[in-house]
Design a protein around this motif. Structure first.
Motif: not given
Ligand SMILES: Cc1ncc(C[n+]2csc(CCOP(=O)(O)OP(=O)(O)O)c2C)c(N)n1
Ligand code: SF4
Ligand SMILES: [Mg+2]
Lengths: 348, 472
Positions: B129, B131, B134
């Motif tokens: 994943v 993104n 963090y």
């Protein structure tokens, strides 16, 4: 049974396989590499798996994964590699995974050298990783014990669902001695908590995270209760302690040197004995406290900067003087050197 | 009629691990994790593999993936999910192992672990994943953070000068030979989400068919970390992330590989002694007459150049000594210092339990070169024995209180046609002088430690020459 002249490091692997271990994850490092090499050779012959990981960090985590499946698995390394494993060891302790870790200690700090030291005592016995955990730590002093204590380590790890450690030094790993191998363990205990890749797995979880402080405290209390039970597994050897005035304390290769010291001084009529902790945790505190009632003084000898001596002092609790002699950097003192020290410092 | 939307069977009916709230996930609104969870769970249902699936929950926002997935669950340390997955997959090759990881987890701290697992071709499925942040720790910079993107640890935007460029994981891993399937997809509109669904299935199918490693990189929104609304976040993936991380298949060899059934592990527990090269005959010590007192219970130091067979000489004495029923120990000098340098070993033979295996005051010194003699001569106990190779050492020992035996071992070995057996000449000389071990025992034990069996007869000849030299 057949007797074989064999290196301690190799005896570990044969003992492990006889104990039913079929998984080894490791990374090369002197003076522990023979363990990985022997595992690479023998594991495939018994339907087992040897995998050289990309690092000690990876190998301890592979062990974490494999042990989640309820099988017997191990890793081996030496001091710098053990430092790298510490986070993973803490996870294994927190998740209560029964694994066996071998540490063939070398000189430190840093890259140090490859000669025998015992300076991983604190990082193994006191817990070098984070959290309130304990490892079962066994300290062999012969090739025979490298085999026997490895087998015991697997048994204790399973019995208490706890990581167990073989803590030896470079000499005990590299030394060849005759070993009589015992019969193979026939049945390994079923582990109902372990994953089996079947429909029951949905009820299981291998995990060390507990966000809720109340829950995490409970988990910690449960672990501490377990550690109290493990205290019954203490193991030690006494040599001429009965009428001794001076009792020497040391483990691993040092205990072998101390054995010579006792033999030489007994021949001269001196009342001297040796207490050798075989389990460093649980520590033979009770036995040492009892000796403190009747003897005059202790002398702790170690290949580190005063790590073992702390535990002895705690056990003696000020009742008798605890003298100390050490070497660092990979030097093993000779019996003569220790005798000279005794003559200089121990007043009859 | 309203359509009944049933929760996937691969999700727990109630998310009971989660304290408090029931049936709401712990993910923020608009977070990609939840959607991906759903697509994975549906695939597990459809392939009917839930029962044998084991999922790695990583450190990151998906640390609690195990709240949801009704499978075998392992929570891993930060970045190590591929290693943990390797461990459990090797135990259960028939299982379906999923490593679910974030970008900090996979591309930063666990960078090497994913590369190595991919390179080994572990038969696992990785859902990655990405993104660009963090999420869990509150929006710090990730290795995948875009250039110029502001995060709490790149407050002025990621700068190339300070932090370098975003890591393109799929492209990088696709350069390896072992991975079977690597695709990057994005959780944006319905069309792209459908591609994610397809990729998830394909990756799992590859594992079911035992074809090898696959990884699906999912560009995924983190509205909280990006400080955007869910709608803005989706748009940002399309406008910015997809430019930096182009979608597509980076590697797919799945069509070239035949499906095969996974083979369960079979441990072997019979004939272990044989497999482990442990002699299973009961040990019987060879009896012989006792050697003279001054040679009993010897503590030997043996030293010379690396390559002279110093360690083997010690081993020969220890091995034969064991056969005689002695307690024995052998310690080598070990490690890199051996390369081209000096070598030595310490050997003890004793009727009693051996204390220190380290020989500090040898009763016998065997020196096969001058530096060794010079270094260790002084350690020998009075009345002890020094054996030295007189063809290499032109200065005999100076000590007058010890017994000295010079033997031109290297010359004798050369005459036999092999310099390297000088050690065995010395062995012969040692046993002849001390009567500690009968010749026959040495001859019988030589094959135990001489690896090349065709060299055994030559070694026996060398031992005999040594015996002969001393007996003259
Ligand atoms: C050894 C270690 N270092 C740092 C952390 C703190 N930590 C927890 S989650 C996380 C980042 C996770 O980010 P990512 O993998 O991108 O997952 P996301 O939350 O974005 O899904 C960090 C650094 C930790 N738990 N362990
Ligand atoms: S912080 Fe980001 S990744 Fe984490 S749950 Fe919220 S939106 Fe998802
Ligand atoms: Mg992230």
């Amino acid at each position: 049974m057949g007797k074989q002249l064999i290196k301690g490091n190799e005896a570990i692997v044969k003992g492990a396989i006889l104990a039913g271990c079929r998984y080894f994850f490791g990374y090369p490092i002197t003076p522990a590499s023979e363990i990985a090499e022997a595992a690479a050779f023998y594991m495939p012959l018994v339907g087992g798996t040897f995998l050289q990981a990309e690092s000690e960090v990876a190998s301890i985590n592979m062990l974490y994964g494999a042990a989640s499946g309820g099988i017997r698995a191990m890793t081996a390394s030496s001091s710098p590699g053990i430092s790298l494993k510490q986070e993973g060891i803490s996870y294994c302790a927190g998740s209560e995974l029964p694994i066996v870790i071998v540490d063939i200690m070398r000189g430190g700090p840093g890259l140090g050298n490859i000669a025998p030291e015992q300076s991983d005592y604190n990082q193994m016995v006191k817990g070098g990783g984070h959290g309130n955990y304990k490892l079962i730590v066994l300290a062999p002093n012969s090739a025979q014990e490298m085999c026997d204590l490895t087998m015991l380590a697997f048994e204790l790890a399973d019995k208490y669902r706890n990581p167990a450690v073989i803590l030896a030094d470079g000499f005990i790993g590299q030394m060849m001695e005759p070993v009589e191998f015992p019969k193979a363990v026939e049945k390994i205990p079923e582990k109902e908590w372990a994953l089996h890749a079947d429909a029951d797995d949905e009820k299981k979880l291998i995990c060390s995270i507990q966000l809720d402080p109340d829950v995490l405290e409970k988990h910690n209390l449960k672990l501490q209760e377990k550690y109290k039970k493990i205290a019954a597994e203490v193991r030690f050897e006494e040599y001429y302690c009965d009428d001794a005035d001076l009792v020497l304390i040391g483990f691993g290769v040092v205990s072998r040197v101390l054995l010579s010291v006792v033999d030489i001084l007994r021949e001269k009529g001196q009342r001297i004995g040796l207490l050798r902790p075989i389990s460093l945790w649980p520590f033979p505190s009770f036995q040492i406290a009892q000796l403190a009632q009747k003897i005059k003084h202790f002398l702790v000898v170690e290949l580190s900067n005063g790590q073992l001596v702390d535990d002895v002092k705690l056990a003696v609790n000020g009742k008798k003087p605890v003298l100390f002699y050490n070497r660092m950097g990979g030097i093993v003192p000779s019996p003569e050197e220790i005798i000279a020290h005794i003559e200089k410092t121990v007043k009859a | 009629m309203a359509k009944i939307i049933r929760k996937s069977d691969s999700f727990y009916p109630i998310y009971e691990h989660k304290s408090g709230a029931k049936d709401v996930t712990h993910y923020c609104p608009g977070c990609g994790h939840g959607v991906l969870h759903k697509l994975i769970a549906e695939a597990l249902d459809d392939f009917q593999i839930r029962d044998r699936t084991i999922l790695m929950s990583p450190v990151g926002c998906s640390v609690f993936a195990y709240y949801y997935f009704r499978v075998g669950n392992i929570q891993c340390s930060h970045g190590r999910a591929p290693a943990v997955a390797t461990g459990i997959k090797r135990v259960f090759p028939e299982s379906i192992v999923i490593s679910y990881q974030g970008d900090g987890d996979l591309a930063a701290i666990g960078g090497n672990n994913i590369i190595q697992a991919a390179n080994r071709g572990e038969n696992i499925t990785v859902f990655f994943v990405n993104n660009a942040i963090y999420g869990m720790t509150g929006g710090q910079m990730a290795p995948t953070t875009l250039v110029g993107q502001k995060t709490t640890t790149s407050p002025r935007g990621r700068s190339v000068a300070n932090e370098g460029y975003p890591v393109a994981v799929s492209e990088m891993l696709a350069t390896l030979k072992a991975p079977v399937y690597i695709e990057r997809v994005a959780l944006t509109d319905a069309k792209n989400t459908n591609k994610v669904r397809h990729a998830v299935r394909k990756a799992l199918q590859i594992q079911i068919e035992n074809k090898g490693f696959s990884l699906v990189e999912v560009l995924s929104a983190c509205p909280s970390g990006w400080k955007m609304t869910p709608v803005q976040a989706k748009q940002w993936i399309t406008d910015y992330m997809c430019k930096q991380f182009p979608l597509g298949v980076f590697r797919d060899t799945s069509a070239e590989i035949e499906p095969s059934p996974a083979v369960k592990n079979e441990f072997i527990s019979h004939d272990l002694f044989k497999k482990l090269d442990i002699p299973d005959k009961p040990f019987r010590a060879v009896k012989s007459e006792t050697p003279p007192v001054n040679y009993q219970n010897p503590r030997l130091k043996i030293a010379g150049f690396g390559g002279q067979g110093i360690l083997l000489l010690g081993l020969g004495i220890a091995q034969a000594g064991m056969q005689m029923g002695y307690q024995v120990s052998w310690i080598p000098s070990y490690g890199p210092e051996m390369r081209g340098g000096t070598a030595n070993c310490h050997v003890n033979l004793s009727n009693k339990r051996i204390g220190s295996p380290v020989v500090s005051q040898p009763s016998t010194l065997i020196a096969m070169n001058l530096p060794s003699l010079e270094k260790f001569e002084c350690e020998v106990i009075p009345g002890g024995l020094i054996i030295y190779d007189s063809s290499l050492i032109n200065r005999p020992p100076a000590r007058k209180d010890v017994e000295v035996l010079g033997i031109p071992a290297t010359k004798i070995a050369d005459d036999l046609g092999n310099t390297r057996i000088a050690n065995m000449v010395i062995l012969g000389a040692y046993i002849a002088r001390t009567s500690i071990i009968p010749r026959q025992v040495v001859v019988d034990t030589l094959p135990v430690f001489i690896k090349r069996k065709n060299l055994v007869p030559l070694n026996v000849k060398a031992v005999d020459k040594g015996i002969e030299y001393v007996s003259q």
